[in-house]
Design a protein around this motif. Structure first.
Motif, PDB file in Angstrom:
ATOM      1  N   MET A   1       0.765  -1.184   0.183  1.00 19.05           N
ATOM      2  CA  MET A   1      -0.012  -0.043   0.006  1.00 19.05           C
ATOM      3  C   MET A   1       0.957   1.187  -0.110  1.00 19.05           C
ATOM      4  O   MET A   1       1.800   1.365   0.826  1.00 19.05           O
ATOM      5  CB  MET A   1      -0.807   0.089   1.301  1.00 19.05           C
ATOM      6  N   LYS A   2       0.552   2.006  -1.112  1.00 19.50           N
ATOM      7  CA  LYS A   2       1.482   3.142  -1.092  1.00 19.50           C
ATOM      8  C   LYS A   2       0.596   4.537  -0.962  1.00 19.50           C
ATOM      9  O   LYS A   2      -0.509   4.578  -1.510  1.00 19.50           O
ATOM     10  CB  LYS A   2       1.863   3.258  -2.193  1.00 19.50           C
ATOM     11  N   LYS A   3       1.040   5.353  -0.525  1.00 14.80           N
ATOM     12  CA  LYS A   3       0.435   6.914  -0.231  1.00 14.80           C
ATOM     13  C   LYS A   3       0.790   7.663  -1.452  1.00 14.80           C
ATOM     14  O   LYS A   3       1.786   7.631  -2.040  1.00 14.80           O
ATOM     15  CB  LYS A   3       0.847   7.522   0.993  1.00 14.80           C
ATOM     16  N   ILE A   4      -0.265   8.315  -2.200  1.00 10.47           N
ATOM     17  CA  ILE A   4      -0.269   9.152  -3.061  1.00 10.47           C
ATOM     18  C   ILE A   4      -0.578  10.601  -2.769  1.00 10.47           C
ATOM     19  O   ILE A   4      -1.570  10.599  -2.038  1.00 10.47           O
ATOM     20  CB  ILE A   4      -0.804   8.729  -4.578  1.00 10.47           C
ATOM     21  N   ASP A   5      -0.010  11.684  -3.354  1.00  8.64           N
ATOM     22  CA  ASP A   5      -0.414  12.915  -2.837  1.00  8.64           C
ATOM     23  C   ASP A   5      -0.571  13.947  -4.054  1.00  8.64           C
ATOM     24  O   ASP A   5      -1.045  14.819  -3.740  1.00  8.64           O
ATOM     25  CB  ASP A   5       0.854  13.605  -2.043  1.00  8.64           C
ATOM     26  N   VAL A  23      -8.060   4.172  -1.707  1.00 11.90           N
ATOM     27  CA  VAL A  23      -8.902   4.735  -0.851  1.00 11.90           C
ATOM     28  C   VAL A  23      -8.453   5.994  -0.237  1.00 11.90           C
ATOM     29  O   VAL A  23      -7.226   6.512  -0.138  1.00 11.90           O
ATOM     30  CB  VAL A  23      -8.631   3.858   0.503  1.00 11.90           C
ATOM     31  N   LYS A  24      -9.754   6.887  -0.152  1.00  7.35           N
ATOM     32  CA  LYS A  24      -9.131   8.124   0.137  1.00  7.35           C
ATOM     33  C   LYS A  24      -9.851   8.311   1.856  1.00  7.35           C
ATOM     34  O   LYS A  24     -10.753   7.650   2.085  1.00  7.35           O
ATOM     35  CB  LYS A  24     -10.334   8.889  -0.421  1.00  7.35           C
ATOM     36  N   HIS A  25      -9.040   8.953   2.768  1.00  8.52           N
ATOM     37  CA  HIS A  25      -9.569   8.733   4.238  1.00  8.52           C
ATOM     38  C   HIS A  25      -9.117   9.966   4.744  1.00  8.52           C
ATOM     39  O   HIS A  25      -8.102  10.674   4.532  1.00  8.52           O
ATOM     40  CB  HIS A  25      -9.019   7.470   4.932  1.00  8.52           C
ATOM     41  N   SER A  26      -9.817  10.377   5.896  1.00 11.53           N
ATOM     42  CA  SER A  26      -9.604  11.480   6.636  1.00 11.53           C
ATOM     43  C   SER A  26      -8.596  10.938   7.815  1.00 11.53           C
ATOM     44  O   SER A  26      -8.961  10.104   8.408  1.00 11.53           O
ATOM     45  CB  SER A  26     -10.807  11.947   7.286  1.00 11.53           C
ATOM     46  N   PHE A  49      -1.835  -6.668  -5.519  1.00 11.66           N
ATOM     47  CA  PHE A  49      -2.599  -5.775  -6.142  1.00 11.66           C
ATOM     48  C   PHE A  49      -2.094  -4.233  -6.131  1.00 11.66           C
ATOM     49  O   PHE A  49      -1.354  -3.915  -5.053  1.00 11.66           O
ATOM     50  CB  PHE A  49      -4.053  -5.749  -5.721  1.00 11.66           C
ATOM     51  N   ASN A  50      -2.513  -3.301  -6.920  1.00 10.93           N
ATOM     52  CA  ASN A  50      -2.058  -2.141  -6.703  1.00 10.93           C
ATOM     53  C   ASN A  50      -2.765  -1.247  -5.863  1.00 10.93           C
ATOM     54  O   ASN A  50      -3.887  -0.710  -6.012  1.00 10.93           O
ATOM     55  CB  ASN A  50      -2.000  -1.322  -8.298  1.00 10.93           C
TER      56      ASN A  50
END
Length: 110
Positions: A1-5, A23-26, A49-50
Motif C-alpha cells: 500500500m502506497k500513499k499518493i499525494d 482509498v481516500k481517508h480522513s 494488487f496495486n
C-alpha cells in the motif's frame, strides 16, 4: 500500500497500471479510521494488487481532482477501483469492508 499525494502521481498510476484500488481517508474521522483498518486488512491479503491511498487533509487538490474527473461525489472515507483508467466500483463510509473490497476485486477478475 502506497500513499499518493499529487495529481501527477495519480495520472501516472491510472495510465500505467491496468487496475488500481485507491482509498481516500480522513486523518481525524473515526468512521474513516475504521474503513482504513478494513482496507489495511484487505491489503495484507492482496499485497500483489496495486493498492494506494491518500489522506484528504494532505491531498485535498488530488481528492477534488478525482471527484471532478470521474463525476463521483467526494466522500471520506471512499474506496475507488479503477480498471483501464475508469472507475468500475466505489464505496464509502461503512460500506468499505474487507468483504466488500474482496468482492469488488473478485468481480473485476471475472
Amino acid at each position: 500500500m502506497k500513499k499518493i499525494d499529487s495529481v501527477e502521481e495519480f495520472e501516472a498510476l491510472i495510465e500505467n497500471e491496468k487496475n488500481v484500488l485507491l482509498v481516500k481517508h480522513s486523518l481525524t474521522c473515526p468512521i474513516s479510521h475504521a474503513a482504513f483498518e478494513e482496507y489495511e486488512s484487505f491489503v495484507e491479503e492482496n499485497a500483489e494488487f496495486n493498492n494506494y491511498y491518500l489522506a484528504v487533509q494532505d491531498s485535498r487538490p488530488l481528492s477534488n481532482y478525482i471527484a471532478e474527473k470521474f463525476q463521483i461525489k467526494h466522500e471520506s472515507p471512499q474506496a475507488l477501483l479503477f480498471s483501464n483508467g475508469e472507475v468500475v466500483w466505489h464505496a464509502s463510509h461503512w460500506k468499505i469492508t474487507y468483504s466488500s473490497l474482496t468482492k469488488a476485486l473478485e468481480e473485476l477478475n471475472q
